[in-house]
Design a protein around this motif. Structure first.
Motif, PDB file in Angstrom:
ATOM      1  N   MET A 157       0.841  -1.192   0.000  1.00 14.63           N
ATOM      2  CA  MET A 157       0.000   0.000   0.000  1.00 14.63           C
ATOM      3  C   MET A 157       0.882   1.250   0.000  1.00 14.63           C
ATOM      4  SD  MET A 157      -2.994   1.142   2.673  1.00 14.63           S
ATOM      5  CE  MET A 157      -4.014  -0.252   2.178  1.00 14.63           C
ATOM      6  N   ILE A 158       0.571   2.196  -0.878  1.00 13.09           N
ATOM      7  CA  ILE A 158       1.341   3.434  -0.967  1.00 13.09           C
ATOM      8  C   ILE A 158       0.757   4.455   0.008  1.00 13.09           C
ATOM      9  CG2 ILE A 158       2.001   5.340  -2.483  1.00 13.09           C
ATOM     10  CD1 ILE A 158       1.804   3.345  -4.818  1.00 13.09           C
ATOM     11  N   ALA A 159       1.599   5.013   0.873  1.00 10.28           N
ATOM     12  CA  ALA A 159       1.142   5.994   1.858  1.00 10.28           C
ATOM     13  C   ALA A 159       1.678   7.393   1.569  1.00 10.28           C
ATOM     14  CB  ALA A 159       1.574   5.566   3.257  1.00 10.28           C
ATOM     15  N   ARG A 160       2.759   7.488   0.807  1.00 12.07           N
ATOM     16  CA  ARG A 160       3.335   8.788   0.470  1.00 12.07           C
ATOM     17  C   ARG A 160       4.064   8.689  -0.861  1.00 12.07           C
ATOM     18  NH1 ARG A 160       4.950  13.569   2.848  1.00 12.07           N
ATOM     19  NH2 ARG A 160       4.161  12.975   4.886  1.00 12.07           N
ATOM     20  N   LEU A 209      -5.149   5.916  -6.583  1.00  9.22           N
ATOM     21  CA  LEU A 209      -4.387   6.696  -5.616  1.00  9.22           C
ATOM     22  C   LEU A 209      -5.017   8.082  -5.469  1.00  9.22           C
ATOM     23  CD1 LEU A 209      -0.731   5.904  -6.776  1.00  9.22           C
ATOM     24  CD2 LEU A 209      -2.103   4.698  -5.061  1.00  9.22           C
ATOM     25  N   PHE A 210      -5.186   8.521  -4.232  1.00  4.36           N
ATOM     26  CA  PHE A 210      -5.728   9.839  -3.937  1.00  4.36           C
ATOM     27  C   PHE A 210      -4.692  10.588  -3.103  1.00  4.36           C
ATOM     28  CE2 PHE A 210      -9.247   7.110  -4.844  1.00  4.36           C
ATOM     29  CZ  PHE A 210     -10.122   7.902  -5.583  1.00  4.36           C
ATOM     30  N   GLY A 211      -4.261  11.738  -3.606  1.00  2.00           N
ATOM     31  CA  GLY A 211      -3.166  12.457  -2.959  1.00  2.00           C
ATOM     32  C   GLY A 211      -3.620  13.744  -2.286  1.00  2.00           C
ATOM     33  N   PHE A 212      -2.915  14.114  -1.216  1.00  2.00           N
ATOM     34  CA  PHE A 212      -3.292  15.276  -0.414  1.00  2.00           C
ATOM     35  C   PHE A 212      -2.050  16.023   0.047  1.00  2.00           C
ATOM     36  CE2 PHE A 212      -6.140  11.718   0.062  1.00  2.00           C
ATOM     37  CZ  PHE A 212      -7.345  12.262  -0.359  1.00  2.00           C
ATOM     38  N   ALA A 213      -2.159  17.356   0.016  1.00  2.00           N
ATOM     39  CA  ALA A 213      -1.033  18.172   0.442  1.00  2.00           C
ATOM     40  C   ALA A 213      -0.901  18.239   1.954  1.00  2.00           C
ATOM     41  CB  ALA A 213      -1.172  19.588  -0.128  1.00  2.00           C
ATOM     42  N   THR A 214      -2.023  18.024   2.675  1.00  2.00           N
ATOM     43  CA  THR A 214      -2.001  18.134   4.131  1.00  2.00           C
ATOM     44  C   THR A 214      -2.668  16.936   4.787  1.00  2.00           C
ATOM     45  OG1 THR A 214      -4.140  19.274   4.327  1.00  2.00           O
ATOM     46  CG2 THR A 214      -2.185  20.650   3.893  1.00  2.00           C
ATOM     47  N   SER A 232       9.417  19.716  -7.753  1.00  2.00           N
ATOM     48  CA  SER A 232       9.305  18.612  -6.796  1.00  2.00           C
ATOM     49  C   SER A 232       7.942  18.641  -6.122  1.00  2.00           C
ATOM     50  CB  SER A 232      10.402  18.708  -5.733  1.00  2.00           C
ATOM     51  OG  SER A 232      11.673  18.583  -6.324  1.00  2.00           O
ATOM     52  N   VAL A 233       7.447  17.464  -5.781  1.00  2.00           N
ATOM     53  CA  VAL A 233       6.151  17.367  -5.110  1.00  2.00           C
ATOM     54  C   VAL A 233       6.193  16.213  -4.113  1.00  2.00           C
ATOM     55  CG1 VAL A 233       5.172  15.847  -6.896  1.00  2.00           C
ATOM     56  CG2 VAL A 233       3.653  17.209  -5.452  1.00  2.00           C
ATOM     57  N   SER A 234       5.514  16.392  -2.995  1.00  2.00           N
ATOM     58  CA  SER A 234       5.412  15.334  -1.993  1.00  2.00           C
ATOM     59  C   SER A 234       3.980  15.301  -1.492  1.00  2.00           C
ATOM     60  CB  SER A 234       6.372  15.596  -0.825  1.00  2.00           C
ATOM     61  OG  SER A 234       6.297  14.533   0.118  1.00  2.00           O
ATOM     62  N   LEU A 235       3.358  14.130  -1.579  1.00  2.00           N
ATOM     63  CA  LEU A 235       1.948  14.000  -1.225  1.00  2.00           C
ATOM     64  C   LEU A 235       1.715  12.872  -0.229  1.00  2.00           C
ATOM     65  CD1 LEU A 235       0.300  14.138  -4.776  1.00  2.00           C
ATOM     66  CD2 LEU A 235       0.369  16.001  -3.114  1.00  2.00           C
ATOM     67  N   ARG A 236       0.763  13.093   0.658  1.00  2.00           N
ATOM     68  CA  ARG A 236       0.209  12.000   1.453  1.00  2.00           C
ATOM     69  C   ARG A 236      -0.756  11.250   0.545  1.00  2.00           C
ATOM     70  NH1 ARG A 236       0.550  12.973   7.059  1.00  2.00           N
ATOM     71  NH2 ARG A 236       1.659  14.905   7.530  1.00  2.00           N
ATOM     72  N   VAL A 237      -0.792   9.942   0.648  1.00  2.00           N
ATOM     73  CA  VAL A 237      -1.576   9.153  -0.309  1.00  2.00           C
ATOM     74  C   VAL A 237      -2.516   8.185   0.402  1.00  2.00           C
ATOM     75  CG1 VAL A 237      -1.455   7.423  -2.155  1.00  2.00           C
ATOM     76  CG2 VAL A 237       0.150   9.338  -2.135  1.00  2.00           C
ATOM     77  N   HIS A 238      -3.741   8.138  -0.104  1.00  2.00           N
ATOM     78  CA  HIS A 238      -4.685   7.092   0.288  1.00  2.00           C
ATOM     79  C   HIS A 238      -4.813   6.137  -0.891  1.00  2.00           C
ATOM     80  CE1 HIS A 238      -8.320   5.199   1.980  1.00  2.00           C
ATOM     81  NE2 HIS A 238      -8.735   5.166   0.727  1.00  2.00           N
ATOM     82  N   THR A 239      -4.524   4.875  -0.675  1.00  2.00           N
ATOM     83  CA  THR A 239      -4.630   3.866  -1.731  1.00  2.00           C
ATOM     84  C   THR A 239      -5.985   3.181  -1.618  1.00  2.00           C
ATOM     85  OG1 THR A 239      -2.247   3.471  -1.610  1.00  2.00           O
ATOM     86  CG2 THR A 239      -3.581   1.823  -2.752  1.00  2.00           C
ATOM     87  N   HIS A 240      -6.807   3.352  -2.637  1.00  2.00           N
ATOM     88  CA  HIS A 240      -8.156   2.784  -2.633  1.00  2.00           C
ATOM     89  C   HIS A 240      -8.170   1.533  -3.506  1.00  2.00           C
ATOM     90  CE1 HIS A 240     -12.466   2.922  -1.950  1.00  2.00           C
ATOM     91  NE2 HIS A 240     -12.648   2.682  -3.244  1.00  2.00           N
TER      92      HIS A 240
END
Length: 200
Positions: free
Chosen positions: A1-4, A60-65, A44-52
């Motif tokens: 599972m991808i988290a970030r 993958l759903f990504g969020f900045a915060t 560059s980009v860094s995201l928190r990720v929810h893997t559905h």
């Protein structure tokens, strides 16, 4: 599972970005609040990720915060709200405003989001009001402190719309009352606005 995910922003479109991580492009769905802050392609980009995960797809759903991700993951626990609608909710209102709308069960504000009807708005307020951790409330308040007059206007508008008044008429009546009586309490303001609407 991808988290970030951390890498290079390869492509960007409203609701969707592609993050290049060492030559592998990850297609990530994002709310508009994240879309606006990720920068331009090539950066560059860094995201928190929810893997559905479903039987037929991994999305993958990504969020900045963390606030955005927390709200998304709580929204999709509600019956009838899937990832697509949860993303639309986050895109339709800034996260701090969404927390306040949930906290006050502000159906009028929630139904202003495209795709959210009255029943869905009521369900969001009812099911999440007492389930948002204190950390989420604190993050929302810190992210966008609201002036007392702004909060009063929002509370009055919600009450009047729920009572069946037209938004435009309610807005005008509220503007007159708040402008003429600064510092007035909600109950007093609501009675004054209702009297003004009955005279109109």
């Amino acid at each position: 599972m991808i988290a970030r995910l951390s890498g290079t922003l390869a492509e960007k479109a409203p609701g969707r970005i592609i993050v290049d991580v060492r030559g592998v492009g990850y297609d990530v769905h994002v709310p508009l609040s994240t879309f606006y802050v990720v920068g331009d392609p090539g950066g560059s980009v860094s995201l928190r990720v929810h893997t559905h995960v479903r039987e037929d797809v991994i999305a993958l759903f990504g969020f900045a915060t963390s606030l955005e991700q927390d709200l998304f993951e709580r929204l999709i626990t509600i019956t009838g709200i899937g990832p697509k609608l949860a993303l639309a909710v986050l895109s339709g209102m800034e996260p701090p405003d969404l927390v306040r709308a949930i906290r006050t069960q502000d159906v009028a504000r929630l139904t202003s989001i495209p795709g959210v009807g009255k029943k869905t708005a009521e369900r969001i307020g009812l099911e999440l009001k007492d389930r948002l951790p204190q950390a989420v409330h604190a993050a929302a308040d810190a992210a966008r402190p609201e002036a007392p007059e702004d909060q009063l206007r929002a509370d009055l508008l919600s009450a009047l719309v729920n009572l069946g008044y037209q938004r435009q008429a309610a807005d005008k009546a509220i503007e007159r009352e708040v402008k003429n009586t600064p510092g007035v309490r909600f109950e007093e303001a609501l009675r004054a606005v209702l009297r003004g609407l009955m005279k109109a």
